[in-house]
Design a protein around this motif. Structure first.
Motif, mmCIF file in Angstrom:
data_model
loop_
_atom_site.group_PDB
_atom_site.id
_atom_site.type_symbol
_atom_site.label_atom_id
_atom_site.label_comp_id
_atom_site.label_asym_id
_atom_site.label_seq_id
_atom_site.Cartn_x
_atom_site.Cartn_y
_atom_site.Cartn_z
ATOM 1 N N TYR A 54 0.836 -1.200 0.000
ATOM 2 C CA TYR A 54 0.000 0.000 0.000
ATOM 3 C C TYR A 54 0.873 1.252 0.000
ATOM 4 O O TYR A 54 0.652 2.181 -0.780
ATOM 5 N N LEU A 55 1.873 1.275 0.880
ATOM 6 C CA LEU A 55 2.738 2.455 0.970
ATOM 7 C C LEU A 55 3.517 2.677 -0.326
ATOM 8 O O LEU A 55 3.655 3.810 -0.786
ATOM 9 N N THR A 57 2.609 1.640 -3.346
ATOM 10 C CA THR A 57 1.636 2.041 -4.362
ATOM 11 C C THR A 57 1.224 3.496 -4.171
ATOM 12 O O THR A 57 1.120 4.252 -5.136
ATOM 13 N N LYS A 58 1.012 3.877 -2.919
ATOM 14 C CA LYS A 58 0.633 5.264 -2.627
ATOM 15 C C LYS A 58 1.755 6.216 -3.031
ATOM 16 O O LYS A 58 1.504 7.260 -3.645
ATOM 17 N N PHE A 61 1.840 6.458 -6.768
ATOM 18 C CA PHE A 61 0.702 7.242 -7.259
ATOM 19 C C PHE A 61 0.924 8.730 -6.999
ATOM 20 O O PHE A 61 0.655 9.559 -7.876
ATOM 21 N N ASP A 62 1.422 9.082 -5.816
ATOM 22 C CA ASP A 62 1.716 10.485 -5.503
ATOM 23 C C ASP A 62 2.754 11.042 -6.479
ATOM 24 O O ASP A 62 2.600 12.156 -6.993
ATOM 25 N N GLN A 65 1.121 11.548 -9.838
ATOM 26 C CA GLN A 65 0.276 12.747 -9.857
ATOM 27 C C GLN A 65 1.128 14.004 -9.997
ATOM 28 O O GLN A 65 0.821 14.874 -10.807
#
Length: 182
Positions: A54-55, A57-58, A61-62, A65
């Motif tokens: 999760y970390l 992937t986050k 993704f950040d 972006q």
């Protein structure tokens, strides 16, 4: 056998069954405790793995972006401005060539090119800044010189040295002008 003996024997049997049942339960509980501990460890490892994923992937993704926003801003910022500035030079060269009036065929060809380029620039949102006989505006004009002249008002533009242009209402090149100062 008497009733009492039967009852005693049943009682013994029932106690033995109960003891066996307790032993079985105890035996089952001991492995269950190990299994539960193992399961908890597995679940903790799995939770940690999911948390790490999760970390990552986050973070990905950040970063995506941020990169996308920057690329979009850069694209919008630089997409047309550089091109328009280059085209403006050719546009003005054609405009100067149109001032020559001796060769009629050359003039007609250049006029066609000039009209096409004028249409392209207008379609892209390029507009000429009106300057001659206007009041000097530092947001649209760049004063190259000042002159005293009784025919003009104070801060009125006497002559345009180089035209200025806007792209979708944003000044992309200031008009270079001579301004009247009294």
């Amino acid at each position: 056998m008497t009733d009492e003996e039967n009852k005693t024997e049943e009682l013994k049997n029932s106690e033995e069954v109960e003891e066996k049942s307790q032993e079985t339960t105890e035996e089952k509980e001991e492995p269950k405790e190990k299994t539960v501990d193992d399961l908890l460890k597995e679940k903790d490892e799995q939770i940690q793995e999911y948390k790490d994923r999760y970390l990552r992937t986050k973070a990905d993704f950040d970063n995506f972006q941020k990169r996308s926003v920057k690329e979009k801003q850069d694209f919008v910022k630089y997409a047309n401005e550089g091109l328009v500035l280059k085209v403006l030079e050719a546009y003005e060269d054609l405009e100067r060539a149109l001032e020559v009036k001796e060769d009629k065929d050359l003039r007609e060809g250049v006029e066609l090119i000039y009209k096409k380029m004028d249409k392209i620039l207008n379609d892209e949102g390029v507009e000429e800044i009106k300057s001659e006989h206007e009041i000097f505006d530092p947001f649209k004009h760049e004063a190259m010189m000042t002159q005293k002249n009784d025919d003009y008002e104070n801060n009125e533009i006497i002559q345009v040295l180089q035209k200025g242009y806007t792209l979708n209402s944003k000044v992309i090149r200031y008009a270079k002008v001579i301004v009247c100062k009294k």
